[in-house]
Design a protein around this motif. Sequence first.
Motif, PDB file in Angstrom:
ATOM      1  N   THR A 216       6.577  -0.881   5.613  1.00 49.36           N
ATOM      2  CA  THR A 216       7.115   0.377   5.105  1.00 49.36           C
ATOM      3  C   THR A 216       8.214   0.098   4.067  1.00 49.36           C
ATOM      4  O   THR A 216       8.660  -1.045   3.921  1.00 49.36           O
ATOM      5  CB  THR A 216       7.722   1.191   6.260  1.00 49.36           C
TER       6      THR A 216
ATOM      7  N   THR B  31       0.850  -1.192   0.000  1.00 44.30           N
ATOM      8  CA  THR B  31       0.000   0.000   0.000  1.00 44.30           C
ATOM      9  C   THR B  31       0.887   1.245   0.000  1.00 44.30           C
ATOM     10  O   THR B  31       2.085   1.169   0.285  1.00 44.30           O
ATOM     11  CB  THR B  31      -0.919   0.039   1.240  1.00 44.30           C
ATOM     12  N   GLU B  32       0.289   2.379  -0.281  1.00 45.02           N
ATOM     13  CA  GLU B  32       1.015   3.645  -0.319  1.00 45.02           C
ATOM     14  C   GLU B  32       1.652   3.921   1.054  1.00 45.02           C
ATOM     15  O   GLU B  32       1.031   3.728   2.082  1.00 45.02           O
ATOM     16  CB  GLU B  32       0.020   4.753  -0.697  1.00 45.02           C
ATOM     17  N   GLN B  33       2.902   4.355   1.049  1.00 47.89           N
ATOM     18  CA  GLN B  33       3.663   4.513   2.295  1.00 47.89           C
ATOM     19  C   GLN B  33       4.408   5.842   2.370  1.00 47.89           C
ATOM     20  O   GLN B  33       5.528   5.907   2.856  1.00 47.89           O
ATOM     21  CB  GLN B  33       4.671   3.362   2.439  1.00 47.89           C
ATOM     22  N   SER B  34       3.787   6.908   1.904  1.00 45.12           N
ATOM     23  CA  SER B  34       4.446   8.216   1.955  1.00 45.12           C
ATOM     24  C   SER B  34       4.659   8.686   3.386  1.00 45.12           C
ATOM     25  O   SER B  34       3.883   8.362   4.280  1.00 45.12           O
ATOM     26  CB  SER B  34       3.597   9.257   1.219  1.00 45.12           C
TER      27      SER B  34
ATOM     28  N   ASN C 271       9.246   7.855  -5.830  1.00 41.20           N
ATOM     29  CA  ASN C 271       8.393   8.734  -5.040  1.00 41.20           C
ATOM     30  C   ASN C 271       7.782   9.781  -5.957  1.00 41.20           C
ATOM     31  O   ASN C 271       8.441  10.301  -6.826  1.00 41.20           O
ATOM     32  CB  ASN C 271       9.273   9.421  -3.977  1.00 41.20           C
TER      33      ASN C 271
ATOM     34  N   LYS D 225       6.872   7.981   5.638  1.00 42.07           N
ATOM     35  CA  LYS D 225       7.175   6.962   6.655  1.00 42.07           C
ATOM     36  C   LYS D 225       8.600   7.035   7.166  1.00 42.07           C
ATOM     37  O   LYS D 225       8.960   6.307   8.079  1.00 42.07           O
ATOM     38  CB  LYS D 225       6.912   5.557   6.096  1.00 42.07           C
TER      39      LYS D 225
ATOM     40  N   SER E 250      11.055  11.165   4.228  1.00 39.95           N
ATOM     41  CA  SER E 250      10.761  10.357   3.048  1.00 39.95           C
ATOM     42  C   SER E 250      10.944   8.862   3.282  1.00 39.95           C
ATOM     43  O   SER E 250      12.014   8.409   3.684  1.00 39.95           O
ATOM     44  CB  SER E 250      11.684  10.800   1.905  1.00 39.95           C
TER      45      SER E 250
ATOM     46  N   THR F  68       5.296  -8.105  -3.025  1.00 34.85           N
ATOM     47  CA  THR F  68       4.710  -7.037  -2.229  1.00 34.85           C
ATOM     48  C   THR F  68       4.909  -7.390  -0.762  1.00 34.85           C
ATOM     49  O   THR F  68       5.033  -8.555  -0.398  1.00 34.85           O
ATOM     50  CB  THR F  68       3.207  -6.866  -2.514  1.00 34.85           C
TER      51      THR F  68
ATOM     52  N   THR G 114      11.006   6.860   0.804  1.00 35.47           N
ATOM     53  CA  THR G 114      11.917   6.511  -0.284  1.00 35.47           C
ATOM     54  C   THR G 114      13.361   6.587   0.195  1.00 35.47           C
ATOM     55  O   THR G 114      14.154   5.674  -0.030  1.00 35.47           O
ATOM     56  CB  THR G 114      11.697   7.461  -1.478  1.00 35.47           C
TER      57      THR G 114
ATOM     58  N   SER H 153      12.984  10.164  -6.906  1.00 32.84           N
ATOM     59  CA  SER H 153      11.774  10.961  -6.760  1.00 32.84           C
ATOM     60  C   SER H 153      11.480  11.645  -8.084  1.00 32.84           C
ATOM     61  O   SER H 153      12.376  11.905  -8.884  1.00 32.84           O
ATOM     62  CB  SER H 153      11.946  12.026  -5.675  1.00 32.84           C
TER      63      SER H 153
END
Length: 104
Positions: A39, A6-9, A66, A11, A79, A35, A81, A99
Amino acid sequence: VVAPATEQSWKSKCMTRRQRMAAGEVEIAGQTCHTFSGTPSDCVNYAVHNLLPPDRRPCLVVSGQNLGQNVGLGYTFSSGTVGGTLEGNIAGLPGVALSRQLPR
């Protein structure tokens, strides 16, 4: 390839401690990719220390892509990333965080 499920911005370099994590597989362009429910740092840790045998350790961790720039100290330390590349560095691997700024 191991990527968060899932999206993990935003983190940073956080690691999951008290939740069960699950691994899965998806096929993208004929390649099996993995998958992981954690994080970006969890993904790197899982790949390096659990998924890959020691003789197949990667020579480079590539984290991202990112969406949006990670420019400036505050963004860099927040980030996920960048956190993924830091986790690779802890494991003794060089890394690059990618990014991409999208046009408005």
